[in-house]
Design a protein around this motif. Structure first.
Motif, PDB file in Angstrom:
ATOM      1  N   VAL B 140       0.827  -1.215   0.000  1.00  0.00           N
ATOM      2  CA  VAL B 140       0.000   0.000   0.000  1.00  0.00           C
ATOM      3  C   VAL B 140       0.859   1.262   0.000  1.00  0.00           C
ATOM      4  CG1 VAL B 140      -1.683   1.298   1.368  1.00  0.00           C
ATOM      5  CG2 VAL B 140      -1.921  -1.177   1.124  1.00  0.00           C
ATOM      6  N   ILE B 144      -3.682   3.689  -0.965  1.00  0.00           N
ATOM      7  CA  ILE B 144      -4.157   3.155  -2.235  1.00  0.00           C
ATOM      8  C   ILE B 144      -4.689   4.324  -3.062  1.00  0.00           C
ATOM      9  CG2 ILE B 144      -5.951   1.706  -3.283  1.00  0.00           C
ATOM     10  CD1 ILE B 144      -5.676  -0.124  -0.791  1.00  0.00           C
ATOM     11  N   GLY B 210      -5.449   0.996   3.972  1.00  0.00           N
ATOM     12  CA  GLY B 210      -5.173  -0.152   3.118  1.00  0.00           C
ATOM     13  C   GLY B 210      -6.027  -1.354   3.474  1.00  0.00           C
ATOM     14  N   ASN B 268      -0.697   1.823  -5.732  1.00  0.00           N
ATOM     15  CA  ASN B 268      -0.364   2.438  -4.445  1.00  0.00           C
ATOM     16  C   ASN B 268       0.156   3.858  -4.665  1.00  0.00           C
ATOM     17  OD1 ASN B 268       2.332   2.389  -5.100  1.00  0.00           O
ATOM     18  ND2 ASN B 268       2.801   0.584  -3.866  1.00  0.00           N
TER      19      ASN B 268
END
Lengths: 320, 352
Positions: B140, B144, B210, B268
């Motif tokens: 992550v 995100i 995440g 990410n």
């Protein structure tokens, strides 16, 4: 219409040195970038093919003088702070300078000689305790010629027979004038930086009575001492151009004279009181019939203004 | 006067913020089936407490393995039909409450706020039974990227889960429509993206945390409106809803879900804060060098006579503290000529 060259600005990614990371982690505000310097560690200027070049000037003209230099591959950055910018670029507003001053280790002075005999060739010796001092320099009051060359009393206040490290600064060419020719004021070095491993020793004046104060000690235990002409008169002095005023100074510079830095080294208590560092980092040598534990180190001296740098080999000795 | 350092003024320093994105595809073959027989794969770690299950990209006993995500299931005490005497009741309530506390916070009475289907906390339906996918910080990074998350489930039988059209959910339009009323940062609503486009919320995706929260009680299992009530979901032909109850271990649910994960994909985000130092070498600066090869007998090699322009070649920029300690270094890709006829501005970027 062609495009204009927009390559004037160059963007570079910087990496933190180990000291930079240490200061950042400390969180006390000591990580603050205040200035910059430019370096040219990889460049070998002897490849500049003008008329000073060993094989003469490049046949194709001055546009080709630096052909080899500009093709020099550049290494990635080291993160060890002492491994970078070993040679820095200098700003001098004048452009008509033909000779630059340099730092020269003075081995002419009777008290500044570097050792010339095996097994200590080309190194200065530091006796870390009294027994070693007696072995290398003789008991106090003995004749100077009985001492082992380049040995410094690193434990006590220096004996009369103790050697010292002497560095002369100036233009080392008689083409630029003699010792009596005044050196231009903007080429006189007035500040020196001495770097030494703090685990081994510290910087003292030649009498051994005045210790210099370390400005900082980095993550690799390298202590830096900043010494200035006007405030550290026991360490730095002008070498006068008038011959009568420099009697007994034995300058090692052949041209115009700048300043002299001289100092001695006081061994650390860690070295004088136990053998841990000798066992871990050093070895054993025999001088005459006497065995000594030894550690080899380097003392680095850099001119604060001119950036010229000299590495001086030093051997710490302890009678076994 | 000669000098080797140049002081940086306030006009020579600026800071920038840059967002970097990486595409993270997680294929179903890593999640199930690549490293051993299903249910006992080397890259799936079960714990004796059975609160969650961890998935790695390689057998986790290897030092090369990287943690990808965890799977946990839970339900709220308000969920209907829960039997407190069931073996795993407390664990599932515990997991749900923990996630709800962290991700949704508390209401005005101090009670744990349940996950809301559409993010409108003033009312509407709640998510009372969930499967939680907690993605590793390794994947992550900082968060995100909004609008990039999707997950595809197989809708076939247990033994042939990926036969037929996959059921894909994602944070449709979340780049411009996301919620900020969570104590754990921003979150988006997950909707069905295929085989049809649907505006019924399927779950939530918390971008900074995440964590994906999938609604157990809706269409998620792909069996139309009565999802999970009739499709055999695991090896024992238990349905998804059946597995949610306290009678079944979280491990059983996690295995059943893993068996159906066909693909997970998101981008990410790394937030790079940089300081940019403008190192300006004016025409009359840095034209000489302290390089030992620069002189021969104190005479400058690059000059044939005093009127020649001094020349130096820059390969390195050092950033120093006020007490001359080298803090950062930047290198040029090739030597850069410096003489009195040119000026150079080197922009040195230091990322944090």
């Amino acid at each position: 219409m062609a495009f204009l060259d927009n390559s004037g600005d160059i963007i570079l990614d910087a990496v933190l040195t180990d000291t930079g990371r240490m200061r950042l982690a400390r969180g006390d505000g000591s990580f603050r970038i205040a200035k910059f310097a430019l370096g040219d560690d990889e460049i070998d200027y002897s490849q500049y093919q003008n008329t000073n070049y060993v094989d003469g000037a490049h046949a194709s003209g001055s546009a080709y003088y630096d052909l080899e230099i500009v093709q020099t591959p550049v290494l990635e950055a080291f993160t060890n702070n002492t491994s970078n910018l070993k040679s820095k670029l200098i700003s001098i507003s004048r452009t008509n300078i033909q000779y630059l001053p340099e730092l020269v280790l003075n081995t002419i002075h009777p008290d500044g000689k570097i050792n010339t005999s095996s097994p200590n060739q080309n190194t200065f010796l530091v006796a870390v305790n009294n027994d070693t001092e007696v072995a290398l320099l003789g008991a106090d009051g003995e004749l100077k010629n009985a001492r082992i060359q380049s040995a410094m009393a690193g434990s006590s206040v220096s004996t009369e027979s103790s050697f010292r490290i002497i560095l002369d600064q100036g233009i080392n060419s008689n083409e630029a004038g003699s010792n009596s020719t005044p050196i231009p004021g903007d080429l006189i070095e007035t500040q020196y930086i001495i770097e030494i491993d703090d685990r081994f020793g510290s910087v003292v004046d030649t009498s051994g009575q005045i210790s210099a104060a370390a400005s900082f000690i980095d993550d690799d235990n390298i202590a830096s001492y900043f010494l200035t002409l006007n405030t550290d008169k026991k360490f730095i002095e002008r070498i006068p151009p008038v011959p009568a005023e420099r009697t007994g100074m034995y300058p090692a510079i052949s041209g115009p004279l700048g300043t002299r830095l001289q100092f001695s080294i006081r061994a650390s208590l860690d070295l004088s009181s136990n053998n841990y560092l000798f066992t871990r980092l050093g070895g054993t040598i025999t001088i005459g019939s006497t065995s000594f534990n030894n550690i080899d180190a380097t003392v680095r001296v850099t001119g604060g203004k001119t950036g010229y740098r000299l590495d001086i080999p030093v051997r710490f000795l302890k009678k076994a | 006067m000669a000098t080797v350092y140049k002081t940086l003024t306030n006009n020579d320093v600026t800071s920038t913020r840059t967002l970097l994105h990486e595409a993270i595809p997680i294929t179903g073959t890593i999640v199930s089936g690549t490293y051993g027989d299903f249910g006992s794969e080397g890259n799936v770690k079960d714990f004796s407490h059975e609160m969650f299950q961890s998935v790695y990209d390689y057998p986790y006993l290897s030092s090369s393995a990287n943690h990808i995500f965890d799977i946990a299931v839970g339900y709220a005490t308000s969920a209907l039909g829960n039997n407190m005497s069931d073996t795993y009741h407390n664990k599932k309530v515990n997991v749900y409450n923990q996630m709800a506390q962290v991700l949704m916070g508390y209401d005005h009475t101090g009670s744990i706020r349940e996950f809301d289907q559409d993010g409108d906390l003033t009312g509407g339906s709640k998510i009372t039974g969930s499967v939680f996918l907690n993605f590793s910080r390794l994947l992550v990074k900082d968060e995100i990227k909004k609008g990039s998350f999707s997950i595809t489930f197989g809708t076939g039988t247990y033994a042939d889960a990926f036969n037929g059209v996959g059921y894909k959910v994602g944070d449709t339009n979340a780049a411009t429509a996301y919620k900020v009323n969570s104590p754990a940062g921003e979150y988006g609503i997950l909707y069905e993206q295929s085989p049809s486009t649907n505006t019924v919320p399927i779950g939530l995706i918390f971008y900074q945390a995440g964590i994906a929260v999938l609604n157990y009680t809706d269409r998620l299992t792909g069996s139309a409106d009565a999802a999970g009530t009739d499709t055999p979901f695991d090896v024992d032909s238990e349905t998804a809803m059946g597995l949610l109850t306290g009678s079944y271990s979280p491990k059983a649910s996690a295995n059943a879900w893993r068996n159906r994960i066909q693909n997970i994909s998101f981008n990410n985000t790394v937030e790079l804060n940089s300081a940019v130092y403008f190192c300006r070498a004016n025409h009359n600066e840095f034209n000489y060098s302290a390089n030992p090869t620069y002189i021969s007998g104190s005479k400058i090699r690059v000059k044939e006579n005093p009127d020649d322009a001094p020349t130096s070649y820059i390969t390195t920029v050092g950033l120093y503290s006020s007490d001359n300690e080298l803090l950062a270094v930047a290198k040029l890709s090739e030597p850069l000529k410096k003489d009195p006829t040119n000026e150079v501005t080197l922009r040195v970027r230091l990322d944090y």
